[in-house]
Design a protein around this motif. Sequence first.
Motif, PDB file in Angstrom:
ATOM      1  N   LEU B 301       9.981  27.391  24.613  1.00 32.95           N
ATOM      2  CA  LEU B 301       9.855  26.536  23.681  1.00 32.95           C
ATOM      3  C   LEU B 301      11.428  26.884  23.187  1.00 32.95           C
ATOM      4  CD1 LEU B 301       8.724  24.507  21.663  1.00 32.95           C
ATOM      5  CD2 LEU B 301       7.766  26.659  20.403  1.00 32.95           C
ATOM      6  N   GLN B 302      12.147  25.554  22.879  1.00 32.27           N
ATOM      7  CA  GLN B 302      13.541  25.843  22.456  1.00 32.27           C
ATOM      8  C   GLN B 302      13.768  25.763  20.996  1.00 32.27           C
ATOM      9  OE1 GLN B 302      15.312  23.061  24.942  1.00 32.27           O
ATOM     10  NE2 GLN B 302      16.336  24.440  26.205  1.00 32.27           N
ATOM     11  N   VAL B 303      12.934  24.961  20.347  1.00 33.58           N
ATOM     12  CA  VAL B 303      13.267  24.467  18.927  1.00 33.58           C
ATOM     13  C   VAL B 303      11.570  24.462  18.206  1.00 33.58           C
ATOM     14  CG1 VAL B 303      13.830  22.829  17.065  1.00 33.58           C
ATOM     15  CG2 VAL B 303      15.317  23.141  19.306  1.00 33.58           C
ATOM     16  N   VAL B 304      11.691  24.975  16.963  1.00 36.09           N
ATOM     17  CA  VAL B 304      10.231  24.934  16.179  1.00 36.09           C
ATOM     18  C   VAL B 304      10.473  24.319  14.886  1.00 36.09           C
ATOM     19  CG1 VAL B 304       9.941  27.265  15.484  1.00 36.09           C
ATOM     20  CG2 VAL B 304       8.101  26.071  15.602  1.00 36.09           C
ATOM     21  N   ILE B 305       9.898  23.523  14.602  1.00 37.68           N
ATOM     22  CA  ILE B 305      10.016  22.718  13.192  1.00 37.68           C
ATOM     23  C   ILE B 305       8.823  23.300  12.365  1.00 37.68           C
ATOM     24  CG2 ILE B 305      10.397  20.796  11.883  1.00 37.68           C
ATOM     25  CD1 ILE B 305      11.476  19.574  14.397  1.00 37.68           C
ATOM     26  N   VAL B 306       9.052  24.008  11.089  1.00 32.23           N
ATOM     27  CA  VAL B 306       8.108  24.182  10.041  1.00 32.23           C
ATOM     28  C   VAL B 306       8.211  23.307   8.750  1.00 32.23           C
ATOM     29  CG1 VAL B 306       7.178  25.856   8.853  1.00 32.23           C
ATOM     30  CG2 VAL B 306       7.762  26.560  11.415  1.00 32.23           C
ATOM     31  N   PRO B 307       7.026  22.717   8.445  1.00 32.22           N
ATOM     32  CA  PRO B 307       7.213  21.956   7.048  1.00 32.22           C
ATOM     33  C   PRO B 307       6.772  22.992   5.996  1.00 32.22           C
ATOM     34  CG  PRO B 307       4.950  21.532   8.294  1.00 32.22           C
ATOM     35  CD  PRO B 307       6.038  22.476   9.252  1.00 32.22           C
ATOM     36  N   ILE B 308       7.624  22.468   4.760  1.00 32.31           N
ATOM     37  CA  ILE B 308       7.197  23.446   3.655  1.00 32.31           C
ATOM     38  C   ILE B 308       6.735  22.178   2.696  1.00 32.31           C
ATOM     39  CG2 ILE B 308       8.092  24.892   1.870  1.00 32.31           C
ATOM     40  CD1 ILE B 308      10.039  25.960   4.208  1.00 32.31           C
ATOM     41  N   TYR B 309       5.624  22.338   2.236  1.00 34.13           N
ATOM     42  CA  TYR B 309       5.221  21.150   1.292  1.00 34.13           C
ATOM     43  C   TYR B 309       4.133  21.733   0.410  1.00 34.13           C
ATOM     44  CZ  TYR B 309       1.462  21.177   4.771  1.00 34.13           C
ATOM     45  OH  TYR B 309       0.281  21.473   5.404  1.00 34.13           O
ATOM     46  N   LYS B 310       3.897  20.821  -0.673  1.00 39.12           N
ATOM     47  CA  LYS B 310       2.816  20.947  -1.524  1.00 39.12           C
ATOM     48  C   LYS B 310       2.132  19.484  -1.349  1.00 39.12           C
ATOM     49  CE  LYS B 310       4.208  24.676  -4.660  1.00 39.12           C
ATOM     50  NZ  LYS B 310       5.088  24.602  -5.643  1.00 39.12           N
ATOM     51  N   GLY B 311       0.910  19.250  -0.977  1.00 38.50           N
ATOM     52  CA  GLY B 311       0.284  18.169  -1.148  1.00 38.50           C
ATOM     53  C   GLY B 311       0.543  17.210   0.148  1.00 38.50           C
ATOM     54  N   ASP B 312      -0.456  16.404   0.092  1.00 40.28           N
ATOM     55  CA  ASP B 312      -0.291  15.539   1.174  1.00 40.28           C
ATOM     56  C   ASP B 312       0.643  14.481   1.346  1.00 40.28           C
ATOM     57  OD1 ASP B 312      -2.808  16.421   2.198  1.00 40.28           O
ATOM     58  OD2 ASP B 312      -4.091  14.961   1.631  1.00 40.28           O
TER      59      ASP B 312
END
Lengths: 492, 492
Positions: B301-312
Amino acid sequence: MSKEITPRQTDHAQWYNDLILKGGLADYSAVRGCMVIKPYGFALWENMRDQLDRMFKDTSHVNAYFPLFVPRTFLEKEEGHAEGFAKECAVVTHYRLKVNPDKKGELMVDPESKLEEELIVRPTSETVIWNAYRDWIQSYRDLPLLINQWANVVRWEMRTRLFLRTTEFLWQEGHTAHATADEAVEETRKMLDVYADFVENWMALPVIKGVKTPNERFAGAVDTYCIEALMQDGKALQAGTSHFLGQNFSKAFDVKFLSRENKLEHVWATSWGVSTRLIGALVMAHSDDQGLVIPPRIAPLQVVIVPIYKGDDQKALIDAKVSEIMKELKAMGVSVKYDDADNARPGWKFAEYELKGVPVRMAIGARDLANNVVEVARRDTKEKTTVSMDGISAYVKSLLDDIQSNLLERARSFREAHITRVDTWEEFKQVLETKGGFVSAHWDGTGETEEKIKEETKATIRCIPLDNPQEEGACIFSGKPSRERVLFAVAY
Amino acid sequence: MSKEITPRQTDHAQWYNDLILKGGLADYSAVRGCMVIKPYGFALWENMRDQLDRMFKDTSHVNAYFPLFVPRTFLEKEEGHAEGFAKECAVVTHYRLKVNPDKKGELMVDPESKLEEELIVRPTSETVIWNAYRDWIQSYRDLPLLINQWANVVRWEMRTRLFLRTTEFLWQEGHTAHATADEAVEETRKMLDVYADFVENWMALPVIKGVKTPNERFAGAVDTYCIEALMQDGKALQAGTSHFLGQNFSKAFDVKFLSRENKLEHVWATSWGVSTRLIGALVMAHSDDQGLVIPPRIAPLQVVIVPIYKGDDQKALIDAKVSEIMKELKAMGVSVKYDDADNARPGWKFAEYELKGVPVRMAIGARDLANNVVEVARRDTKEKTTVSMDGISAYVKSLLDDIQSNLLERARSFREAHITRVDTWEEFKQVLETKGGFVSAHWDGTGETEEKIKEETKATIRCIPLDNPQEEGACIFSGKPSRERVLFAVAY
């Protein structure tokens, strides 16, 4: 070695062996029951493997690798499994050889290297894998586990045949773990569909999907699903199996998970596999008395071009044209070889590529070049056509598709013509003796009747087809009532 | 399982094991000395294997498959080979288990299934392959034969370590046959170059090419060429070998060909191999106390994307943007995963992907989205940068190239700083004890001196580098005259 092939009608078994040995797919080895897969045969296997691997990955499976050796006590843990495999396995008992003091130059087993517990060379990997899964699965969040392995396995067969039944063979084995029985059954069926898709659309071989009777189940399975194909001699061949294992292995290896409802439950399992046996099926399904016939989508070589010339000047002109055509074909993803070796005549080359089952052969002579045409021969029908050089690559590309579908249709027509419905025991025996193929007949559902039919006719129940129509009838052997027909055949 | 990694400085061996087990590359198995290669580790091996396979095919090699078992008498045929491998092999002596009459539920070896001749699970395949080549080679027209095999092999090692030394391991073994000694030597060197190219340019690990001393040669070889790499703890690791086998195996198995001059001559041979051991080298060369560091060109796996959020609502906006970026990256051939699992915090995910050595991590929060930026962290240097979303895919693609070359340069600098020229025995011992790495020193050319140096310091001669400058000197141990320096090191 003579390249002559024994005709099918003369001796089907010898025809099959000739194709494999003289076609360069495989060779016998010095090790009993083991074969050498030669480069041409291995290239075919690579194409099959790579396509299957893509299909497994497209259905969310990942590959892993588990040990070759199964400790003896692992095999003991699942009773049905042990019964099925203990009788035919290679057993490692020692880990060292030493110089034989009595015989100069010879080695002998060092008795001091005896293992405390024997190791079995894996005949299949359920036990080793489920032993590992115990540590990998704790919660429903760890499920499903969708793992496949490409590996060699060993089953000590008494009678072996190239590709069809060898002591060692190559295969893939999927081993999945699920939170519910329904999900595991769904996986079992899904992988059966993947196999059917592959065998029909890549190998051009139609299959019947079904479920095995208890007698024919995999050792340790609750249900064995299968795809069954028909060979040109009227015998059936099991092309792949997908097993619903229930909780048999999770119980034997104590693999539990904490469910969403916070309960500790045993995991549900499937396993599924196809092997190099498929190459045997491929050979017997499509080939003819001139040699192998390989479907374009898995052929190691799709197109061969043979020049016909006198002198270097003609050769140079042909070379230039061929180089153009090859460039175009390669850009279209077609594998193509230019055989301009000067140590064989064109006629010899034609026979050689026919023997090897290369789907399309092009021959280009000086006069063809002058007329802007090329002779194209298709392997499946052996038709030769003179085609304009303009748009030749697109023509060849489309011809390959045509050959692929023609092979499937041809095999399907043959198969359809060889499913015979019978309602009496006399008819049943007569069809098996004279026509062969699948016989669709009523059966009383008992293993006893199944056994007796096998003893008398060699035919086994290949499967109970999926979505089988329900109809009232009487067992052809016992006359007892039956609710559906099943498919019998003499099988490889 | 705790995901904490023992620091390198505290315990290098434990750090290594932690990386492999907690990074999800492999696991111990129930079978002594055998490991399970887990999906993440196997995906890494697949990338390495596929690239090597392309390189072999680009140099005109084809794949084939030979039997797992070597008959005992085959091993006896080449004396040096037998000596090298007989002491550590799994021996199959029986082909059946039966129910143990004395112990309910247990199986035992069926004494009636004893094999007349024991079978060895292949530790390497020279003997089986050269036995087959006898039938395949008649004339110079059959040469060269350039065959490779991907297979599992078994060597009964007393001390095993994950990937570095396991009883069973996966490898490739090339076995080629040639009409002349020169051509065979050329092949031996060519494949060494292929290995060096692969290890340097895909694994980002610089290697020294050289030839082994007679003591360190492959059992049965005339000359063994090798590539040697340096690990972060200053120990060397043999990353691949390529053997010129002379006519040893063709004589042992009586493989002759009719030459152009119409003379019957023995064939010349090479063999060459690399194995899953390379994964051990990769781990030790690049990783740090936070986990694995995997070069982009072979990363599962070369790239991972992680979201940082509050709520839908925030999540939906991020999802949409990520979907665009992923589409672009995939079109560029970059493997990328969006980890939006809701059962772990971003910080936990960051640590997890660091542990797994994913080259690039992107984090996108709601504010980033508003500012049209994204946070990009590179695994090699752990630098974080805030980058504009405009042209982000091209940026990431170029960053992957940058990481690949940075890893190679970093490893090369480390290696260069750890090649020490010494001229005295005191210096030699001191460098090995304090600094480690390769020690370039004069040696008198005798196996005896080599042995004594090994006894006193554990250092072995890793290789005599190719194109080694010739210079007069005195052996650091015996003081005898020497014409060139060789490279010593303590090795894995």
